[in-house]
Design a protein around this motif. Structure first.
Motif, PDB file in Angstrom:
ATOM      1  N   SER A  17       0.833  -1.209   0.000  1.00 31.97           N
ATOM      2  CA  SER A  17       0.000   0.000   0.000  1.00 31.97           C
ATOM      3  C   SER A  17       0.862   1.250   0.000  1.00 31.97           C
ATOM      4  CB  SER A  17      -0.926   0.001   1.225  1.00 31.97           C
ATOM      5  OG  SER A  17      -1.841  -1.069   1.167  1.00 31.97           O
ATOM      6  N   LEU A  18       1.929   1.241   0.810  1.00 37.21           N
ATOM      7  CA  LEU A  18       2.826   2.392   0.869  1.00 37.21           C
ATOM      8  C   LEU A  18       3.532   2.599  -0.471  1.00 37.21           C
ATOM      9  CD1 LEU A  18       4.386   1.871   4.415  1.00 37.21           C
ATOM     10  CD2 LEU A  18       2.759   3.645   3.731  1.00 37.21           C
ATOM     11  N   ILE A  19       3.935   1.491  -1.091  1.00 37.94           N
ATOM     12  CA  ILE A  19       4.596   1.575  -2.401  1.00 37.94           C
ATOM     13  C   ILE A  19       3.640   2.116  -3.452  1.00 37.94           C
ATOM     14  CG2 ILE A  19       5.588   0.208  -4.277  1.00 37.94           C
ATOM     15  CD1 ILE A  19       6.702  -1.674  -2.066  1.00 37.94           C
ATOM     16  N   LEU A  20       2.400   1.632  -3.450  1.00 34.26           N
ATOM     17  CA  LEU A  20       1.420   2.086  -4.426  1.00 34.26           C
ATOM     18  C   LEU A  20       1.092   3.567  -4.241  1.00 34.26           C
ATOM     19  CD1 LEU A  20      -0.943  -1.021  -4.454  1.00 34.26           C
ATOM     20  CD2 LEU A  20       0.482  -0.228  -6.350  1.00 34.26           C
ATOM     21  N   ASP A  21       0.952   3.990  -2.996  1.00 37.23           N
ATOM     22  CA  ASP A  21       0.682   5.413  -2.725  1.00 37.23           C
ATOM     23  C   ASP A  21       1.846   6.274  -3.217  1.00 37.23           C
ATOM     24  OD1 ASP A  21      -1.745   4.838  -1.578  1.00 37.23           O
ATOM     25  OD2 ASP A  21      -1.014   4.935   0.493  1.00 37.23           O
ATOM     26  N   ALA A  22       3.063   5.833  -2.931  1.00 40.04           N
ATOM     27  CA  ALA A  22       4.240   6.575  -3.372  1.00 40.04           C
ATOM     28  C   ALA A  22       4.336   6.580  -4.890  1.00 40.04           C
ATOM     29  CB  ALA A  22       5.498   5.951  -2.767  1.00 40.04           C
ATOM     30  N   ALA A  23       4.049   5.437  -5.501  1.00 37.21           N
ATOM     31  CA  ALA A  23       4.131   5.334  -6.961  1.00 37.21           C
ATOM     32  C   ALA A  23       3.138   6.275  -7.626  1.00 37.21           C
ATOM     33  CB  ALA A  23       3.864   3.900  -7.395  1.00 37.21           C
ATOM     34  N   ARG A  24       1.959   6.362  -7.063  1.00 34.62           N
ATOM     35  CA  ARG A  24       0.961   7.248  -7.665  1.00 34.62           C
ATOM     36  C   ARG A  24       1.455   8.688  -7.653  1.00 34.62           C
ATOM     37  NH1 ARG A  24      -5.267   6.325  -8.143  1.00 34.62           N
ATOM     38  NH2 ARG A  24      -5.872   8.289  -9.080  1.00 34.62           N
ATOM     39  N   ARG A  25       2.090   9.093  -6.563  1.00 31.32           N
ATOM     40  CA  ARG A  25       2.634  10.462  -6.504  1.00 31.32           C
ATOM     41  C   ARG A  25       3.732  10.654  -7.545  1.00 31.32           C
ATOM     42  NH1 ARG A  25       2.039   9.297  -0.942  1.00 31.32           N
ATOM     43  NH2 ARG A  25       4.268   8.839  -0.689  1.00 31.32           N
ATOM     44  N   VAL A  26       4.578   9.650  -7.703  1.00 36.85           N
ATOM     45  CA  VAL A  26       5.655   9.755  -8.695  1.00 36.85           C
ATOM     46  C   VAL A  26       5.089   9.782 -10.105  1.00 36.85           C
ATOM     47  CG1 VAL A  26       7.677   8.586  -9.672  1.00 36.85           C
ATOM     48  CG2 VAL A  26       7.363   8.673  -7.192  1.00 36.85           C
ATOM     49  N   PHE A  27       4.101   8.933 -10.386  1.00 37.44           N
ATOM     50  CA  PHE A  27       3.492   8.938 -11.716  1.00 37.44           C
ATOM     51  C   PHE A  27       2.819  10.277 -12.007  1.00 37.44           C
ATOM     52  CE2 PHE A  27       3.181   4.116 -11.262  1.00 37.44           C
ATOM     53  CZ  PHE A  27       4.224   3.886 -12.152  1.00 37.44           C
ATOM     54  N   GLU A  28       2.161  10.846 -10.998  1.00 35.57           N
ATOM     55  CA  GLU A  28       1.510  12.142 -11.188  1.00 35.57           C
ATOM     56  C   GLU A  28       2.538  13.225 -11.490  1.00 35.57           C
ATOM     57  OE1 GLU A  28      -0.794  12.904  -7.716  1.00 35.57           O
ATOM     58  OE2 GLU A  28      -2.289  11.364  -8.160  1.00 35.57           O
ATOM     59  N   SER A  29       3.706  13.094 -10.892  1.00 34.08           N
ATOM     60  CA  SER A  29       4.760  14.100 -11.081  1.00 34.08           C
ATOM     61  C   SER A  29       5.558  13.891 -12.361  1.00 34.08           C
ATOM     62  CB  SER A  29       5.707  14.064  -9.884  1.00 34.08           C
ATOM     63  OG  SER A  29       6.831  14.895 -10.095  1.00 34.08           O
ATOM     64  N   ASP A  30       5.900  12.622 -12.654  1.00 36.04           N
ATOM     65  CA  ASP A  30       6.838  12.348 -13.741  1.00 36.04           C
ATOM     66  C   ASP A  30       6.235  11.601 -14.924  1.00 36.04           C
ATOM     67  OD1 ASP A  30       8.694  13.481 -12.036  1.00 36.04           O
ATOM     68  OD2 ASP A  30       9.372  11.549 -11.258  1.00 36.04           O
ATOM     69  N   GLY A  31       4.991  11.120 -14.773  1.00 36.97           N
ATOM     70  CA  GLY A  31       4.396  10.318 -15.830  1.00 36.97           C
ATOM     71  C   GLY A  31       4.954   8.910 -15.830  1.00 36.97           C
ATOM     72  N   LEU A  32       4.349   8.052 -16.652  1.00 40.03           N
ATOM     73  CA  LEU A  32       4.804   6.668 -16.725  1.00 40.03           C
ATOM     74  C   LEU A  32       6.213   6.580 -17.299  1.00 40.03           C
ATOM     75  CD1 LEU A  32       4.364   3.612 -16.540  1.00 40.03           C
ATOM     76  CD2 LEU A  32       3.178   3.719 -18.748  1.00 40.03           C
ATOM     77  N   GLU A  33       6.477   7.332 -18.349  1.00 40.42           N
ATOM     78  CA  GLU A  33       7.788   7.253 -18.996  1.00 40.42           C
ATOM     79  C   GLU A  33       8.884   7.846 -18.129  1.00 40.42           C
ATOM     80  OE1 GLU A  33       7.566   8.974 -22.856  1.00 40.42           O
ATOM     81  OE2 GLU A  33       6.229   7.436 -23.648  1.00 40.42           O
ATOM     82  N   GLY A  34       8.558   8.918 -17.404  1.00 39.10           N
ATOM     83  CA  GLY A  34       9.585   9.583 -16.599  1.00 39.10           C
ATOM     84  C   GLY A  34       9.834   8.933 -15.253  1.00 39.10           C
ATOM     85  N   ALA A  35       8.909   8.113 -14.799  1.00 37.71           N
ATOM     86  CA  ALA A  35       9.041   7.468 -13.493  1.00 37.71           C
ATOM     87  C   ALA A  35      10.070   6.350 -13.547  1.00 37.71           C
ATOM     88  CB  ALA A  35       7.695   6.911 -13.047  1.00 37.71           C
ATOM     89  N   SER A  36      10.629   6.037 -12.403  1.00 36.20           N
ATOM     90  CA  SER A  36      11.580   4.926 -12.301  1.00 36.20           C
ATOM     91  C   SER A  36      11.345   4.200 -10.987  1.00 36.20           C
ATOM     92  CB  SER A  36      13.023   5.435 -12.354  1.00 36.20           C
ATOM     93  OG  SER A  36      13.315   6.199 -11.193  1.00 36.20           O
ATOM     94  N   LEU A  37      11.739   2.946 -10.939  1.00 33.45           N
ATOM     95  CA  LEU A  37      11.616   2.200  -9.690  1.00 33.45           C
ATOM     96  C   LEU A  37      12.447   2.841  -8.582  1.00 33.45           C
ATOM     97  CD1 LEU A  37      11.660  -1.539 -10.829  1.00 33.45           C
ATOM     98  CD2 LEU A  37       9.747  -0.264  -9.865  1.00 33.45           C
ATOM     99  N   ARG A  38      13.580   3.404  -8.943  1.00 35.67           N
ATOM    100  CA  ARG A  38      14.425   4.069  -7.955  1.00 35.67           C
ATOM    101  C   ARG A  38      13.697   5.256  -7.331  1.00 35.67           C
ATOM    102  NH1 ARG A  38      19.635   3.643  -6.809  1.00 35.67           N
ATOM    103  NH2 ARG A  38      19.946   2.306  -8.638  1.00 35.67           N
ATOM    104  N   ALA A  39      13.023   6.049  -8.176  1.00 34.34           N
ATOM    105  CA  ALA A  39      12.292   7.207  -7.665  1.00 34.34           C
ATOM    106  C   ALA A  39      11.111   6.773  -6.802  1.00 34.34           C
ATOM    107  CB  ALA A  39      11.807   8.068  -8.832  1.00 34.34           C
TER     108      ALA A  39
END
Length: 212
Positions: A17-39
């Protein structure tokens, strides 16, 4: 032993759940292409290696988020159509529940159309994820096709009705989402209501898509 297993499962669920919440914030900020597992890992407070224990790729994470969104959408549509058995009302209820869900949850619209910094370009998550998610989306729209068939449409016409509603709703939602609808001094929902009422009337007369 069972209690220990239960604790492990609870901890694993919390981490996901924590990973998914964090991922959603990263996707909103960087998009799918700009996001990375590291971020995503950094946002969640984990190491990239810890993420691989739960998800094999950023596409898998995005697919999980989108699947959860589509499940909520399906719940909203199912609840709306459960209130009546009349085909005309079920078609209208399913359409407006679909429209209202995305109108009230614009970030889910962004998620579903891959609009997080990506613009309106073709995107995919891999064949397996795409097929599963497309099937889930179609399932949410299926009550529209079923109602159309109850009104006399054949299978082809019912699928065209689904496509018609989806296309019209998507266009109006994007206009509302970007506030371009203001140019026309119109209400996106009122236009959606008008369109579905016209479609129902045509289906009742057997005129819809007759010449397509």
């Amino acid at each position: 032993m069972e209690r220990r297993q239960g604790r492990r499962e609870a901890v694993s669920h919390l981490k996901r759940s924590l990973i998914l919440d964090a991922a959603r914030r990263v996707f909103e900020s960087d998009g799918l292409e700009g996001a990375s597992l590291r971020a995503i890992a950094a946002e969640a407070g984990y190491t990239p290696a810890a993420l691989y224990f739960h998800f094999e790729s950023k596409e898998a994470i995005y697919a999980e988020l989108l699947a959860a969104s589509l499940a909520s959408l399906q719940e909203a549509v199912s609840a709306a159509v459960a209130a009546t058995t009349l085909p005309t009302r079920r078609l209208r209820a399913a359409t407006l529940a679909f429209f209202d869900f995305y109108a009230q949850n614009p970030r889910d619209l962004d998620l579903g159309f891959y609009l997080f910094r990506g613009g309106m370009r073709p995107h995919g998550l891999g064949r397996e994820h795409d097929e599963r998610l497309n099937a889930a989306l179609f399932a949410t729209l299926q009550p529209i096709g079923e109602a159309a068939e109850a009104l006399g449409a054949d299978h082809r016409m019912s699928r065209l009705a689904i496509a018609d509603i989806f296309a019209h709703a998507s266009g109006l939602l994007l206009l509302a989402h970007t506030r371009r609808i203001r140019i026309f001094a119109a209400s996106a929902r009122e236009l959606m209501e008008h369109h579905v009422d016209r479609l129902v009337a045509e289906l009742e007369k057997g005129e819809t898509y007759a010449n397509d």
